[in-house]
Design a protein around this motif. Structure first.
Motif: not given
Length: 251
Positions: A13-15, A56-62
């Motif tokens: 959901a935040r990628t 490209a997949f930017i993963v926003d872990s926080w």
């Protein structure tokens, strides 16, 4: 405890997905930010990957956890919460989730991590992945065979990284970026860690950049300092690594 699927549902959901507007299976690079959270430099790398024909997949872990930057700076950056072994759970879950997409070539994956993100990747590569390790119920269920490359930008390998000298179980081509003036590690320590990775059979290139930790991050706070020329060179080397391991279809 999360399964791989549970964790990916949280992260997805935040990628942010950056790539050609088509459904062709393309090589994919998954980007993991540092302990301070998602910053402006990762979209720049993602855009460069797109220009090279990759997704490209930017993963926003926080963001996925509802954490603010302030909370992360106080807890993650100080080692109080979510150390690298637990961040490895995000790495494995994202790898599993991205690899299942129809628009991704699951046998042509790269992992890229900055600081804490690099720590997480190194833990994922070296762990035994027993059930209920790395904060996951089933960490061994994801196949690492499709990971062809790893990009490590000044990964955290300080005292809290207890497993930094543990041999990797999977040994893809690796570019390790070392900052000459990194306040979190010495060049000698970094070179020793990356030499250990090389001993597992990985093709490891090291680049000692004449800058600080986070030299490619605009707005980096002291003692870190943004260096635009080094940032450009880091991006160039990042793209060269991708192009070394896979030929991407052009738009």
């Amino acid at each position: 405890m999360d399964t791989l699927a549970d964790r990916w549902k949280l992260l997805e959901a935040r990628t942010t997905v950056v790539g050609a507007d088509d459904d062709r299976p393309r090589p994919a690079v998954i980007l993991f930010h540092g302990c301070g959270g998602l910053r402006d430099h990762l979209p720049r790398y993602a855009a460069a990957a797109k220009a090279a024909g990759w997704r490209a997949f930017i993963v926003d872990s926080w963001g996925a956890r509802g954490w603010s930057r302030e909370l992360a700076l106080l807890t993650v950056c100080t080692g109080l919460m979510l150390r690298g072994d637990k961040r490895a759970g995000d790495v494995l879950a994202a790898l599993d989730g991205v690899s299942r997409r129809r628009d991704v070539d699951s046998m042509k994956i790269a992992l890229a991590g900055w600081s804490h993100g690099g720590w997480g990747i190194m833990e994922a590569m070296s762990a035994d992945r027993r059930p209920r390790s790395l904060g996951l119920a089933d960490p061994g269920a994801v196949d690492l065979g499709g990971v062809l490359a790893v990009y490590l930008a000044y990964p955290y390998i300080g005292p809290a990284a207890l497993n930094r000298m543990r041999p990797w179980k999977h040994c893809p081509k690796t570019l390790a970026v070392i900052s000459r003036a990194d306040h979190l590690t010495t060049v000698r320590n970094a070179e020793n860690v990356h030499a250990m990775v090389r001993n597992c059979g990985a093709d490891v290139e090291t680049w000692v950049a004449e800058g600080t930790h986070a030299f490619d991050e605009p707005g980096a706070s002291p003692p870190m300092r943004y260096h635009p020329e080094l940032a450009d060179e880091a991006e160039r080397r990042f793209v060269a690594l991708l192009e070394d391991v896979a030929v991407a279809p052009q738009p």
